[in-house]
Scaffold this motif. Structure first.
Motif, PDB file in Angstrom:
ATOM      1  N   GLU A   1     -27.837  10.020  -0.909  1.00  0.00           N
ATOM      2  CA  GLU A   1     -27.309   8.835  -0.965  1.00  0.00           C
ATOM      3  C   GLU A   1     -28.269   7.729  -0.978  1.00  0.00           C
ATOM      4  O   GLU A   1     -28.110   6.709  -1.649  1.00  0.00           O
ATOM      5  CB  GLU A   1     -26.019   8.500  -0.146  1.00  0.00           C
ATOM      6  CG  GLU A   1     -24.766   9.500  -0.541  1.00  0.00           C
ATOM      7  CD  GLU A   1     -23.753   9.139   0.407  1.00  0.00           C
ATOM      8  OE1 GLU A   1     -22.693   9.139  -0.100  1.00  0.00           O
ATOM      9  OE2 GLU A   1     -23.729   9.306   1.448  1.00  0.00           O
ATOM     10  N   GLY A   2     -29.127   7.637   0.240  1.00  0.00           N
ATOM     11  CA  GLY A   2     -30.050   6.647   0.512  1.00  0.00           C
ATOM     12  C   GLY A   2     -31.105   6.649  -0.410  1.00  0.00           C
ATOM     13  O   GLY A   2     -31.275   5.564  -1.111  1.00  0.00           O
ATOM     14  N   LEU A   3     -31.504   7.651  -0.835  1.00  0.00           N
ATOM     15  CA  LEU A   3     -32.650   7.734  -1.667  1.00  0.00           C
ATOM     16  C   LEU A   3     -32.288   7.435  -3.142  1.00  0.00           C
ATOM     17  O   LEU A   3     -33.269   6.897  -3.771  1.00  0.00           O
ATOM     18  CB  LEU A   3     -33.021   9.383  -1.547  1.00  0.00           C
ATOM     19  CG  LEU A   3     -34.424   9.390  -2.587  1.00  0.00           C
ATOM     20  CD1 LEU A   3     -35.792   8.755  -2.317  1.00  0.00           C
ATOM     21  CD2 LEU A   3     -34.815  11.020  -2.522  1.00  0.00           C
ATOM     22  N   PHE A   4     -30.875   7.666  -3.432  1.00  0.00           N
ATOM     23  CA  PHE A   4     -30.729   7.353  -4.802  1.00  0.00           C
ATOM     24  C   PHE A   4     -29.864   6.124  -5.122  1.00  0.00           C
ATOM     25  O   PHE A   4     -29.407   5.713  -6.066  1.00  0.00           O
ATOM     26  CB  PHE A   4     -29.587   8.618  -5.414  1.00  0.00           C
ATOM     27  CG  PHE A   4     -30.471   9.863  -5.929  1.00  0.00           C
ATOM     28  CD1 PHE A   4     -31.105  10.401  -4.753  1.00  0.00           C
ATOM     29  CD2 PHE A   4     -30.246  10.275  -7.053  1.00  0.00           C
ATOM     30  CE1 PHE A   4     -31.864  11.669  -5.438  1.00  0.00           C
ATOM     31  CE2 PHE A   4     -30.773  11.507  -7.491  1.00  0.00           C
ATOM     32  CZ  PHE A   4     -31.555  12.271  -6.311  1.00  0.00           C
ATOM     33  N   THR A   5     -30.119   5.082  -4.063  1.00  0.00           N
ATOM     34  CA  THR A   5     -29.397   3.715  -4.279  1.00  0.00           C
ATOM     35  C   THR A   5     -30.150   3.119  -5.274  1.00  0.00           C
ATOM     36  O   THR A   5     -31.129   3.077  -5.635  1.00  0.00           O
ATOM     37  CB  THR A   5     -29.864   3.067  -2.916  1.00  0.00           C
ATOM     38  OG1 THR A   5     -29.174   3.718  -1.594  1.00  0.00           O
ATOM     39  CG2 THR A   5     -29.287   1.786  -3.034  1.00  0.00           C
ATOM     40  N   GLN A   6     -28.983   2.457  -5.669  1.00  0.00           N
ATOM     41  CA  GLN A   6     -29.369   1.719  -7.038  1.00  0.00           C
ATOM     42  C   GLN A   6     -29.069   0.246  -6.907  1.00  0.00           C
ATOM     43  O   GLN A   6     -28.269  -0.125  -5.894  1.00  0.00           O
ATOM     44  CB  GLN A   6     -28.283   2.006  -8.341  1.00  0.00           C
ATOM     45  CG  GLN A   6     -28.417   3.497  -8.660  1.00  0.00           C
ATOM     46  CD  GLN A   6     -27.175   3.830  -9.714  1.00  0.00           C
ATOM     47  OE1 GLN A   6     -26.052   3.922  -9.277  1.00  0.00           O
ATOM     48  NE2 GLN A   6     -27.625   3.590 -10.981  1.00  0.00           N
ATOM     49  N   GLY A   7     -29.794  -0.655  -7.540  1.00  0.00           N
ATOM     50  CA  GLY A   7     -29.866  -2.136  -7.115  1.00  0.00           C
ATOM     51  C   GLY A   7     -30.315  -3.062  -8.366  1.00  0.00           C
ATOM     52  O   GLY A   7     -31.172  -2.422  -9.006  1.00  0.00           O
ATOM     53  N   ASN A   8     -30.294  -4.444  -8.046  1.00  0.00           N
ATOM     54  CA  ASN A   8     -30.697  -5.119  -8.978  1.00  0.00           C
ATOM     55  C   ASN A   8     -31.216  -6.372  -8.171  1.00  0.00           C
ATOM     56  O   ASN A   8     -31.320  -7.550  -8.837  1.00  0.00           O
ATOM     57  CB  ASN A   8     -29.599  -5.746 -10.267  1.00  0.00           C
ATOM     58  CG  ASN A   8     -28.595  -6.346  -9.778  1.00  0.00           C
ATOM     59  OD1 ASN A   8     -28.330  -6.680  -8.495  1.00  0.00           O
ATOM     60  ND2 ASN A   8     -27.607  -6.759 -10.685  1.00  0.00           N
ATOM     61  N   GLY A   9     -31.475  -6.579  -7.006  1.00  0.00           N
ATOM     62  CA  GLY A   9     -31.785  -7.605  -6.470  1.00  0.00           C
ATOM     63  C   GLY A   9     -30.758  -8.251  -5.660  1.00  0.00           C
ATOM     64  O   GLY A   9     -30.924  -8.942  -4.655  1.00  0.00           O
ATOM     65  N   TYR A  10     -29.557  -8.319  -6.294  1.00  0.00           N
ATOM     66  CA  TYR A  10     -28.309  -9.059  -6.044  1.00  0.00           C
ATOM     67  C   TYR A  10     -27.382  -7.743  -5.367  1.00  0.00           C
ATOM     68  O   TYR A  10     -26.849  -8.116  -4.168  1.00  0.00           O
ATOM     69  CB  TYR A  10     -27.683  -9.687  -7.120  1.00  0.00           C
ATOM     70  CG  TYR A  10     -26.410 -10.418  -6.739  1.00  0.00           C
ATOM     71  CD1 TYR A  10     -26.509 -11.532  -5.836  1.00  0.00           C
ATOM     72  CD2 TYR A  10     -25.250  -9.795  -7.334  1.00  0.00           C
ATOM     73  CE1 TYR A  10     -24.902 -12.108  -5.710  1.00  0.00           C
ATOM     74  CE2 TYR A  10     -23.840 -10.459  -6.938  1.00  0.00           C
ATOM     75  CZ  TYR A  10     -24.065 -11.589  -6.107  1.00  0.00           C
ATOM     76  OH  TYR A  10     -22.754 -12.061  -5.877  1.00  0.00           O
ATOM     77  N   LEU A  11     -27.099  -7.002  -6.015  1.00  0.00           N
ATOM     78  CA  LEU A  11     -26.240  -5.820  -5.815  1.00  0.00           C
ATOM     79  C   LEU A  11     -26.764  -4.577  -5.504  1.00  0.00           C
ATOM     80  O   LEU A  11     -27.639  -4.087  -6.511  1.00  0.00           O
ATOM     81  CB  LEU A  11     -25.106  -5.911  -6.877  1.00  0.00           C
ATOM     82  CG  LEU A  11     -24.208  -4.545  -6.969  1.00  0.00           C
ATOM     83  CD1 LEU A  11     -23.202  -4.910  -5.580  1.00  0.00           C
ATOM     84  CD2 LEU A  11     -23.043  -4.558  -7.935  1.00  0.00           C
ATOM     85  N   HIS A  12     -26.364  -4.093  -4.539  1.00  0.00           N
ATOM     86  CA  HIS A  12     -27.117  -2.601  -4.262  1.00  0.00           C
ATOM     87  C   HIS A  12     -25.823  -1.544  -3.853  1.00  0.00           C
ATOM     88  O   HIS A  12     -25.137  -1.974  -2.942  1.00  0.00           O
ATOM     89  CB  HIS A  12     -27.962  -2.789  -3.190  1.00  0.00           C
ATOM     90  CG  HIS A  12     -29.062  -3.697  -3.383  1.00  0.00           C
ATOM     91  ND1 HIS A  12     -30.299  -3.408  -4.006  1.00  0.00           N
ATOM     92  CD2 HIS A  12     -29.211  -5.069  -3.013  1.00  0.00           C
ATOM     93  CE1 HIS A  12     -30.953  -4.518  -4.209  1.00  0.00           C
ATOM     94  NE2 HIS A  12     -30.266  -5.440  -3.541  1.00  0.00           N
ATOM     95  N   ILE A  13     -25.864  -0.424  -4.340  1.00  0.00           N
ATOM     96  CA  ILE A  13     -24.881   0.753  -4.184  1.00  0.00           C
ATOM     97  C   ILE A  13     -25.800   1.884  -3.783  1.00  0.00           C
ATOM     98  O   ILE A  13     -26.577   2.447  -4.625  1.00  0.00           O
ATOM     99  CB  ILE A  13     -23.948   0.698  -5.299  1.00  0.00           C
ATOM    100  CG1 ILE A  13     -23.072  -0.716  -5.561  1.00  0.00           C
ATOM    101  CG2 ILE A  13     -22.942   1.742  -4.794  1.00  0.00           C
ATOM    102  CD1 ILE A  13     -22.216  -0.542  -6.974  1.00  0.00           C
ATOM    103  N   ARG A  14     -25.195   2.631  -2.742  1.00  0.00           N
ATOM    104  CA  ARG A  14     -25.859   3.834  -2.353  1.00  0.00           C
ATOM    105  C   ARG A  14     -25.526   4.886  -3.516  1.00  0.00           C
ATOM    106  O   ARG A  14     -24.459   4.863  -3.939  1.00  0.00           O
ATOM    107  CB  ARG A  14     -25.260   4.298  -0.868  1.00  0.00           C
ATOM    108  CG  ARG A  14     -25.900   3.595   0.198  1.00  0.00           C
ATOM    109  CD  ARG A  14     -25.165   3.808   1.638  1.00  0.00           C
ATOM    110  NE  ARG A  14     -25.249   5.364   1.979  1.00  0.00           N
ATOM    111  CZ  ARG A  14     -26.169   5.844   2.538  1.00  0.00           C
ATOM    112  NH1 ARG A  14     -27.327   5.314   2.970  1.00  0.00           N
ATOM    113  NH2 ARG A  14     -25.735   7.078   3.030  1.00  0.00           N
ATOM    114  N   GLY A  15     -26.062   6.025  -3.300  1.00  0.00           N
ATOM    115  CA  GLY A  15     -26.015   6.937  -4.484  1.00  0.00           C
ATOM    116  C   GLY A  15     -24.961   7.834  -4.118  1.00  0.00           C
ATOM    117  O   GLY A  15     -25.013   8.925  -4.240  1.00  0.00           O
TER     118      GLY A  15
END
Length: 754
Positions: free
Chosen positions: A21-35
């Motif tokens: 979940e930590g490794l697959f985290t996605q984001g765009n600089g503003y919003l980030h969501i664990r995998g």
């Protein structure tokens, strides 16, 4: 998908999932969501409350749960009753639950086959597919895909595809779950939910006077959505008819947005309403193009070593994902992929992370430093609180520049962060924008004033001492004249004097800056630089006796009292100083420090090994450097060790980039030279290495082989280059080839070092 561009899993493991979940985290600089999983796990509640206390995070044991959701917006923080200001884990917005004949899809309890999950590092798209053999008979193929838009701030786009081997019905529920906790605490003072139309739901949570609004919509060609709400959850549900081998597609789009405390006309403020005409493919295409631009200036290509290639791209992916987009925030120590360090900002940013942005995305580098300038008032207040003049930056800061560290040891004594920030400002000014010293002049002078009030003079005023400090090695509690801290402070004071002269400040203060800088000692015993005045008086650590399980941190197996009175290092301060100030020390001094401190170093800090990698390369210890590279670059990739369970080690990502570029490629920083300089030491396991660099506003492309370096000038102006002593000038769009000797003995480098 290319394995050098994607993180891939071919099985689901409950034991390893939190790390993935930590490794697959996605984001765009503003919003980030664990995998995390869209459908979640039935035996893994996210509303469990517990009392987290201030402690040594390295040795801390976190709740052992299979999955931990994490939805974070950079800088959105709230109060914790014990831990002070912390980032807020916002409502979970990815929920897409699937039911067949009363059976809920669950990776643990259902029969799953052909499992595949991959994170495309090139564009941050996370996809998962598998076959679900339902209890009642039908075999259902499930495909999830999602991305956090890089072109529309705060928007998450998801797609679910379902098909069956026979005609059947299936239920899908998509919604928002606000029944979550942050470090075991419910941050929401108010949760408001309602339907927002036939296919939309809305949620608003209130945190310490701020509100976050969430609007989510579900899009499908068939099915009638029905609204549901219970406890702190709401969403839409629908029954779908699956025809044999006919795929249905369901989309979910969600926007998270900071809003006013009143909800009137809330829909008018959401961008989601304006995206109705854009298809999933449209949104994905523009999102991918934006990622292509990021990678163009950031990618490092390694030939003949797919493991290292994936490792460096994973580090760069997370650095790009956390790139600051707005004023007023920085990059937290877990890369917005977990709560372990509370979403706060440390010295990691300036020393380990910033160089990546300086030489690839300089505008983003300035935003990180602007954050420190904008929180100068907080640093001044922090100095006043301790009874000092000037500005003293917090060890752990929130968005307002306030000290948030609840552990007195670090908050009171780990003061080097103030000088680290000035070091970073000087680095940026030399590499990108010389005028930035003027923009940071107040910060530089005020931090200098702090150091003047913090030092203690010897009886005859021959030395200015910094007493009662903690260096980067947090296992040495209260020491005098920590070498790393003193060297950093010397630079800070020298720069304070320089800026004061330019701005016409009073001569007495300038003389004090210069005198204290000159009289700050670097403790030594012959050729050995001592970590601090007292270091040789500490007890031997007796690792063989007390460190029985080397797979776990030393700090988890002994008392804190023992840590503080022995020669056990969390990381080596002296070697860190030698890395940041390479021209101050001879190779003999560096070798002496390595031989003395390496046996005492536990590497309990994730920041430790990378610095040893640089020193090993300087000393031409090739095998040791390679061994360290493997460990540093694979730190979070090896999910079996659980390293990423509580979030990404984002500083280690920055250190991995530095070890590749400043280490193996041998690039000198702008603090060391005004000319673009390389002294390559390419690993024998690599055939070649190539990358782009932004050097003082000019872009160049570099390709390294074992005895050849090719450099192409991608800018309009001329640029001077130096490869292992061979100098040249490249005109615009010109490429030059340099030959070099990578196997020069250390003795031959001694004259250069001196």
């Amino acid at each position: 998908m290319n394995s050098e561009w994607s993180l891939q899993q071919t099985y689901f493991s409950a034991q390893e999932f939190r790390a993935s979940e930590g490794l697959f985290t996605q984001g765009n600089g503003y919003l980030h969501i664990r995998g995390s999983l869209e459908e979640h796990l039935s035996d893994c509640p996210q509303n469990v409350e517990y009392r987290r206390k201030p402690t040594n995070v390295t040795a801390e044991k976190f709740p052992n749960i299979t999955s931990r959701w994490g939805t974070f917006i950079a800088g959105f923080m709230g109060k914790h009753p014990i831990l002070n200001s912390q980032i807020v884990n916002l409502p979970y917005v990815l929920g897409l639950k699937i039911f067949h004949d009363g059976e809920a899809l669950d990776m643990v309890h259902c029969e799953i086959a052909s499992y595949s999950r991959q994170l495309n590092l090139r564009n941050g798209v996370l996809s998962r597919s598998f076959v679900w053999r339902t209890v009642s008979g039908p075999i259902i193929t499930v495909r999830f895909e999602r991305f956090i838009s890089s072109t529309h701030k705060g928007i998450v786009v998801q797609r679910l595809k379902l098909s069956s081997d026979e005609d059947t019905n299936i239920q899908v529920q998509g919604g928002i779950d606000a029944d979550v906790r942050t470090n075991g605490y419910d941050c929401f003072s108010e949760v408001f939910m309602e339907s927002a139309g036939s296919n939309k739901v809305y949620c608003k949570v209130k945190v310490d006077g701020y509100s976050m609004g969430i609007l989510s919509e579900l899009i499908s060609d068939s099915g009638d959505w029905e609204y549901y709400q219970f406890s702190k959850k709401n969403g839409l549900a629908s029954i779908f008819e699956l025809k044999k081998a006919i795929e249905i597609v369901i989309e979910k789009r969600t926007e998270l947005k900071k809003i006013g405390l009143e909800k009137e006309d809330f829909l008018a403020d959401f961008e989601l309403e304006d995206l109705y005409s854009l298809t999933y493919e449209n949104l994905l295409e523009e999102h991918t193009k934006q990622w292509d631009l990021k990678w163009r200036d950031s990618d490092i290509c390694i030939e003949n070593d797919p493991v290292s290639q994936l490792a460096i791209r994973t580090s760069i992916y997370h650095l790009l994902r956390t790139e600051v987009l707005e004023k007023g925030v920085s990059i937290d120590a877990k890369g917005y992929a977990g709560e372990a360090y509370y979403g706060r900002y440390f010295w990691d940013t300036e020393i380990y992370i910033l160089p990546f942005y300086i030489y690839t995305h300089p505008m983003s580098a300035q935003k990180l430093l602007d954050f420190r300038i904008n929180t100068l008032d907080g640093a001044k207040e922090n100095a006043r609180k301790y009874g000092y003049s000037g500005a003293r930056y917090p060890w752990q800061t929130d968005i307002h520049g306030r000290e948030c560290c609840a552990n007195w040891q670090y908050a009171d004594h780990e003061i080097h962060v103030t000088a680290d920030i000035v070091y970073a400002i000087l680095h940026y000014s030399k590499a990108v924008k010389s005028s930035y010293l003027n923009e940071a002049s107040e910060l530089i002078i005020e931090t200098g004033k702090y150091w003047l009030s913090r030092i203690s003079w010897s009886e005859n005023n021959s030395t200015a001492n910094l007493l009662g400090v903690m260096g980067p090695d947090e296992y040495t509690l209260v020491s005098n004249n920590n070498a790393y801290t003193n060297r950093m402070v010397k630079l800070n004071l020298e720069l304070s004097a320089h800026i004061s002269k330019l701005t016409g400040k009073n001569n007495r203060e300038i003389k004090m800056f210069e005198e204290v800088a000159q009289k700050l000692p670097i403790p030594r015993k012959g050729d050995l630089i001592l970590q601090c005045d007292e270091f040789e008086t500490f007890a031997e650590p007796e690792f063989d006796k007390y460190w029985q399980d080397r797979s776990k941190p030393f700090a988890s197996q002994v008392s804190q009292e023992r840590l503080y009175r022995t020669k056990c290092l969390k990381q080596a301060d002296v070697l860190m100083m030698m890395y940041l100030f390479p021209n101050d020390f001879t190779n003999q001094e560096v070798k002496k420090a390595w031989d003395y401190y390496y046996p005492y170093t536990t590497h309990d800090s994730s920041l430790s090994l990378s610095i040893h990698g640089f020193i090993a390369l300087r000393l031409r210890m090739h095998e040791k450097a390679w061994e360290i590279w493997r460990k540093v670059s694979m730190l979070d990739l090896d999910i079996k060790n659980g390293s990423a369970a509580e979030g990404i080690h984002i500083a280690s990502c920055g250190a991995t980039w530095q070890l590749a570029v400043f280490g193996f490629a041998g690039m000198k920083t702008s603090l060391e030279t005004d000319i673009l300089t390389f002294d390559p030491i390419l690993p024998k396991q690599w055939k070649s290495m190539s990358f782009r660099i932004n050097w003082k506003g000019q872009k160049v492309f570099v390709r390294l082989y074992h005895d050849v370096c090719k450099i192409k000038n991608l800018s309009n102006g001329n640029i001077q280059v130096n490869v292992s002593g061979a100098r040249g000038k490249l005109n615009a769009d010109q490429e030059a080839v340099f030959q070099y000797r990578p196997d020069v003995e250390i003795e031959a480098l001694e004259e250069v070092t001196r």
